[in-house]
Motif scaffolding. Structure first.
Motif, PDB file in Angstrom:
ATOM      1  N   GLY A 170      -0.113   9.976   9.949  1.00  0.00           N
ATOM      2  CA  GLY A 170      -1.528  10.175   9.754  1.00  0.00           C
ATOM      3  C   GLY A 170      -1.944  11.435   8.924  1.00  0.00           C
ATOM      4  N   ARG A 171      -0.833  12.575   8.855  1.00  0.00           N
ATOM      5  CA  ARG A 171      -1.289  13.770   8.321  1.00  0.00           C
ATOM      6  C   ARG A 171      -1.648  13.475   6.804  1.00  0.00           C
ATOM      7  N   ILE A 172      -2.684  14.343   6.029  1.00  0.00           N
ATOM      8  CA  ILE A 172      -3.027  14.050   4.614  1.00  0.00           C
ATOM      9  C   ILE A 172      -2.471  15.240   3.983  1.00  0.00           C
ATOM     10  N   PHE A 173      -2.056  14.950   2.793  1.00  0.00           N
ATOM     11  CA  PHE A 173      -1.555  16.025   1.900  1.00  0.00           C
ATOM     12  C   PHE A 173      -1.829  15.754   0.429  1.00  0.00           C
ATOM     13  N   GLN A 174      -2.017  16.904  -0.309  1.00  0.00           N
ATOM     14  CA  GLN A 174      -2.294  16.851  -1.647  1.00  0.00           C
ATOM     15  C   GLN A 174      -0.930  17.168  -2.637  1.00  0.00           C
ATOM     16  N   LYS A 175      -0.725  16.403  -3.354  1.00  0.00           N
ATOM     17  CA  LYS A 175       0.535  16.455  -4.252  1.00  0.00           C
ATOM     18  C   LYS A 175       0.344  17.508  -5.327  1.00  0.00           C
ATOM     19  N   GLY A 176       1.635  18.298  -5.251  1.00  0.00           N
ATOM     20  CA  GLY A 176       1.429  19.494  -6.254  1.00  0.00           C
ATOM     21  C   GLY A 176       2.793  19.333  -7.077  1.00  0.00           C
ATOM     22  N   HIS A 200       0.747  -1.169  -0.223  1.00  0.00           N
ATOM     23  CA  HIS A 200      -0.038   0.108   0.169  1.00  0.00           C
ATOM     24  C   HIS A 200       0.909   1.300   0.033  1.00  0.00           C
ATOM     25  N   LEU A 201       2.199   1.218   0.151  1.00  0.00           N
ATOM     26  CA  LEU A 201       3.104   2.370  -0.114  1.00  0.00           C
ATOM     27  C   LEU A 201       3.775   2.592  -1.249  1.00  0.00           C
ATOM     28  N   LYS A 202       3.511   3.878  -1.381  1.00  0.00           N
ATOM     29  CA  LYS A 202       4.355   4.582  -2.693  1.00  0.00           C
ATOM     30  C   LYS A 202       5.265   5.508  -2.469  1.00  0.00           C
ATOM     31  N   MET A 203       6.032   5.691  -3.475  1.00  0.00           N
ATOM     32  CA  MET A 203       7.136   6.901  -3.278  1.00  0.00           C
ATOM     33  C   MET A 203       6.362   8.053  -3.798  1.00  0.00           C
ATOM     34  N   VAL A 204       6.400   9.254  -3.195  1.00  0.00           N
ATOM     35  CA  VAL A 204       5.786  10.506  -3.543  1.00  0.00           C
ATOM     36  C   VAL A 204       5.938  10.526  -5.095  1.00  0.00           C
ATOM     37  N   GLU A 205       7.039  10.361  -5.768  1.00  0.00           N
ATOM     38  CA  GLU A 205       7.064  10.559  -7.369  1.00  0.00           C
ATOM     39  C   GLU A 205       6.277   9.742  -7.955  1.00  0.00           C
ATOM     40  N   GLU A 206       5.465   8.559  -7.340  1.00  0.00           N
ATOM     41  CA  GLU A 206       4.587   7.658  -8.030  1.00  0.00           C
ATOM     42  C   GLU A 206       3.008   8.183  -7.531  1.00  0.00           C
ATOM     43  N   VAL A 207       2.824   8.978  -7.025  1.00  0.00           N
ATOM     44  CA  VAL A 207       1.640   9.436  -6.564  1.00  0.00           C
ATOM     45  C   VAL A 207       1.037  10.419  -7.742  1.00  0.00           C
ATOM     46  N   LEU A 208      -0.225  10.285  -7.949  1.00  0.00           N
ATOM     47  CA  LEU A 208      -0.867  11.010  -9.103  1.00  0.00           C
ATOM     48  C   LEU A 208      -0.777  12.419  -9.001  1.00  0.00           C
ATOM     49  N   HIS A 209      -0.629  13.462  -9.646  1.00  0.00           N
ATOM     50  CA  HIS A 209      -0.758  14.826  -9.526  1.00  0.00           C
ATOM     51  C   HIS A 209      -1.992  15.147  -8.926  1.00  0.00           C
ATOM     52  N   ASN A 210      -2.162  16.136  -7.853  1.00  0.00           N
ATOM     53  CA  ASN A 210      -3.034  16.539  -7.166  1.00  0.00           C
ATOM     54  C   ASN A 210      -3.736  15.402  -6.273  1.00  0.00           C
ATOM     55  N   ALA A 211      -3.289  14.205  -6.558  1.00  0.00           N
ATOM     56  CA  ALA A 211      -3.917  13.076  -5.561  1.00  0.00           C
ATOM     57  C   ALA A 211      -3.649  13.266  -4.083  1.00  0.00           C
ATOM     58  N   LEU A 212      -4.345  12.813  -3.210  1.00  0.00           N
ATOM     59  CA  LEU A 212      -4.186  12.807  -1.697  1.00  0.00           C
ATOM     60  C   LEU A 212      -3.437  11.720  -1.296  1.00  0.00           C
ATOM     61  N   PHE A 261       8.362  17.674  -0.387  1.00  0.00           N
ATOM     62  CA  PHE A 261       8.744  16.279  -0.073  1.00  0.00           C
ATOM     63  C   PHE A 261       9.661  15.769  -0.988  1.00  0.00           C
ATOM     64  N   SER A 262      10.513  14.938  -0.403  1.00  0.00           N
ATOM     65  CA  SER A 262      11.394  14.280  -1.571  1.00  0.00           C
ATOM     66  C   SER A 262      10.857  13.206  -2.205  1.00  0.00           C
ATOM     67  N   PRO A 263      11.161  12.913  -3.625  1.00  0.00           N
ATOM     68  CA  PRO A 263      10.543  12.175  -4.605  1.00  0.00           C
ATOM     69  C   PRO A 263      10.507  10.614  -4.256  1.00  0.00           C
ATOM     70  N   VAL A 264      11.450  10.261  -3.250  1.00  0.00           N
ATOM     71  CA  VAL A 264      11.480   8.859  -2.697  1.00  0.00           C
ATOM     72  C   VAL A 264      10.755   8.818  -1.241  1.00  0.00           C
ATOM     73  N   TYR A 265      10.296   9.777  -0.772  1.00  0.00           N
ATOM     74  CA  TYR A 265       9.492   9.517   0.522  1.00  0.00           C
ATOM     75  C   TYR A 265       8.317   8.386   0.332  1.00  0.00           C
ATOM     76  N   GLU A 266       8.286   7.533   1.298  1.00  0.00           N
ATOM     77  CA  GLU A 266       7.470   6.834   1.361  1.00  0.00           C
ATOM     78  C   GLU A 266       5.973   7.124   1.873  1.00  0.00           C
ATOM     79  N   VAL A 267       4.910   7.088   1.092  1.00  0.00           N
ATOM     80  CA  VAL A 267       3.540   7.428   1.594  1.00  0.00           C
ATOM     81  C   VAL A 267       2.244   6.477   1.083  1.00  0.00           C
ATOM     82  N   GLU A 268       1.277   6.767   1.790  1.00  0.00           N
ATOM     83  CA  GLU A 268       0.207   5.831   1.436  1.00  0.00           C
ATOM     84  C   GLU A 268      -0.741   6.635   0.446  1.00  0.00           C
TER      85      GLU A 268
END
Length: 216
Positions: free
Chosen positions: A170-176, A152-164, A196-203
């Motif tokens: 537990g904090r929630i962010f929107q990727k820009g 369930h974890l992804k690197m920030v660079e793998e998260v879709l643009h504008n996705a949460l 955020f670093s591109p390789v930081y792991e998030v859900e």
């Protein structure tokens, strides 16, 4: 910070094959008290020099894969060797430390310790290593190939643009957008901007939130 106390031979469980004896020589020679710590988000390892009452102390996160564990341990041993040679008279990650760390890494590279992709990532910076493997994105991304990462974890660079996405706390962010080396992200609750670093792991969270802009 929780730590595990175990017989020294258990160190083999955390290291790549055929590296226990070379590492053990340094630990015995300099009377190092080594502990394996639970995961720490801010650091991978830590070194405390000897004092009148205590030996050299090194701690390394126990959740690291064997190659990352070894590189982190070598990083801390390099601090120990620097202290033995220079005391506190030089910068902790200055040219002296970089030289010692590079020489130690070269010994293990020459012995065929690392897979070719990690070897190539290390050779890139062997003469000018970063103060932390976390700061070397190419090395960190390569080391992650050997992690047993939860699906369930992804690197920030793998998260879709504008996705949460949600961080480990537990904090929630929107990727820009990406700004040079880091991604500009907005914390949903506060509207504050974080990088955020591109390789930081998030859900990554399902769906997209409303388009957010940083608060004042």
């Amino acid at each position: 910070m929780a730590k595990k106390e175990a017989p020294i031979h258990k160190l083999q469980d955390y290291l790549p094959p055929n590296t226990f004896e070379p590492v053990l020589q340094y630990l015995h020679q300099y009377k190092v008290h080594l502990t394996v710590a639970q995961e720490r988000k801010s650091i991978l390892g830590d070194y405390r020099h000897r004092t009148r009452d205590k030996n050299h102390r090194i701690s390394v996160n126990g959740n690291l894969n064997p190659y990352a564990f070894l590189i982190t341990l070598i990083h801390e041993i390099a601090h120990l060797l620097q202290y033995e040679q220079y005391g506190n008279s030089v910068a902790s990650h200055g040219k002296e430390w970089k030289s010692i760390f590079g020489q130690l890494l070269a010994q293990f590279i020459q012995n065929g310790t690392f897979p070719d992709d990690i070897k190539q990532a290390l050779l890139r910076t062997l003469h000018n290593p970063a103060a932390s493997s976390c700061a070397d994105e190419i090395l960190l991304r390569t080391l992650k190939n050997y992690d047993d990462t939860p699906s369930h974890l992804k690197m920030v660079e793998e998260v879709l643009h504008n996705a949460l996405f949600k961080t480990h706390d537990g904090r929630i962010f929107q990727k820009g957008e990406k700004m040079r080396k880091r991604f500009k992200c907005v914390e949903v609750k506060t509207g504050r901007l974080y990088l955020f670093s591109p390789v930081y792991e998030v859900e990554e969270l399902t769906g997209h939130g409303p388009l957010l802009t940083p608060g004042p």
